[in-house]
Design an enzyme around this catalytic site. Sequence first.
Site, PDB file in Angstrom:
ATOM      1  N   ASN A 151       0.794  -1.221   0.000  1.00  0.00           N
ATOM      2  CA  ASN A 151       0.000   0.000   0.000  1.00  0.00           C
ATOM      3  C   ASN A 151       0.828   1.275   0.000  1.00  0.00           C
ATOM      4  OD1 ASN A 151      -2.416   1.774   0.793  1.00  0.00           O
ATOM      5  ND2 ASN A 151      -1.100   1.963   2.593  1.00  0.00           N
ATOM      6  N   SER A 210      -4.206   3.323  -8.368  1.00  0.00           N
ATOM      7  CA  SER A 210      -4.940   4.592  -8.361  1.00  0.00           C
ATOM      8  C   SER A 210      -5.825   4.652  -9.594  1.00  0.00           C
ATOM      9  CB  SER A 210      -3.959   5.765  -8.379  1.00  0.00           C
ATOM     10  OG  SER A 210      -4.625   7.003  -8.557  1.00  0.00           O
ATOM     11  N   TYR A 227       3.844   9.766 -11.395  1.00  0.00           N
ATOM     12  CA  TYR A 227       2.898   9.048 -10.533  1.00  0.00           C
ATOM     13  C   TYR A 227       2.018   8.106 -11.345  1.00  0.00           C
ATOM     14  CZ  TYR A 227      -0.942   8.304  -7.229  1.00  0.00           C
ATOM     15  OH  TYR A 227      -1.888   7.734  -6.418  1.00  0.00           O
ATOM     16  N   LYS A 248       1.509   3.923 -11.341  1.00  0.00           N
ATOM     17  CA  LYS A 248       0.224   3.290 -11.045  1.00  0.00           C
ATOM     18  C   LYS A 248      -0.192   2.337 -12.171  1.00  0.00           C
ATOM     19  CE  LYS A 248       0.548   4.518  -7.451  1.00  0.00           C
ATOM     20  NZ  LYS A 248       0.386   3.828  -6.153  1.00  0.00           N
ATOM     21  N   ILE A 289      -9.721   9.971  -1.820  1.00  0.00           N
ATOM     22  CA  ILE A 289      -9.935   9.391  -0.498  1.00  0.00           C
ATOM     23  C   ILE A 289      -9.324  10.330   0.530  1.00  0.00           C
ATOM     24  CG2 ILE A 289      -9.516   7.404   1.002  1.00  0.00           C
ATOM     25  CD1 ILE A 289     -11.224   6.680  -1.404  1.00  0.00           C
TER      26      ILE A 289
END
Length: 260
Positions: A89, A141, A156, A160, A189
């Site tokens: 995670n 993601s 990023y 992912k 989130i």
Amino acid sequence: MQLADKVALITGAGSGIGEAAAKLLAKEGAKVAALGRTEDELKEVVEQIQQSGGEAMPVIADISEADKMQQAYQQVAEKWGRLDIVFANAGINGVWAPIEELKPEEWEKTIKINLTGTFFTVKYAVPYLKKQGGSVIITSSINGTRVFSNTGATAYSSTKAGQVAFAKMVALELAEHQVRVNVICPGAISTSIDQNTQQRNIDSVKEPVEFPEGQIPLTDGKPGTSEQVAQLVLFFASEASSHITGTEMWIDGGQSLLLG
């Protein structure tokens, strides 16, 4: 309890999704190895699990360092003698900037933590998981999988997308050992990950697009919670998903359908 007698290692367990998952899996009977970079960030989580009658231990390691992850799994094996669940995670948002301004070292840092870190987290777990089978869950993601409109998130989003491809490859490789590998793809989130995001001059290259107010259709714009994501982690960790592997699941209230 769904996870009685199981042992789970969770990276990034000191806050957000990792913390919520650690508490929920412990509540469902799992012995939890809560992994983070410092003991301070893990202390409260481990204590809360223990005070609630669960079993947990802190594990200090940097997921981007191979030798540290090897040692982490050795610690878990020495204490509990097995490993059934791995929740990969931990990660960072890193620097979001136009491609011409994104520095090589910024790119490399995001790749090292998010993608190489996932590789080490799974690679060094495999010898333990193969002994009796188990479940690997990876946090990806909506970015890089369904959404490509977050300008500047090149590094990023690449990590992912890479995590999803990695999971599918490894899922097939480990299937004969009854090790399942699945991916969760959260949208907005409420966590602290935004604290390690640096955005630089992205408005200069961002395409002008208007979306309905809120951007999260299911909740009129309200972000999801770490506890909601933890419920999905529990599903993939438990026998409820015993015939599912190599699959990604989006948990975003329909956000990626709107923004993609």
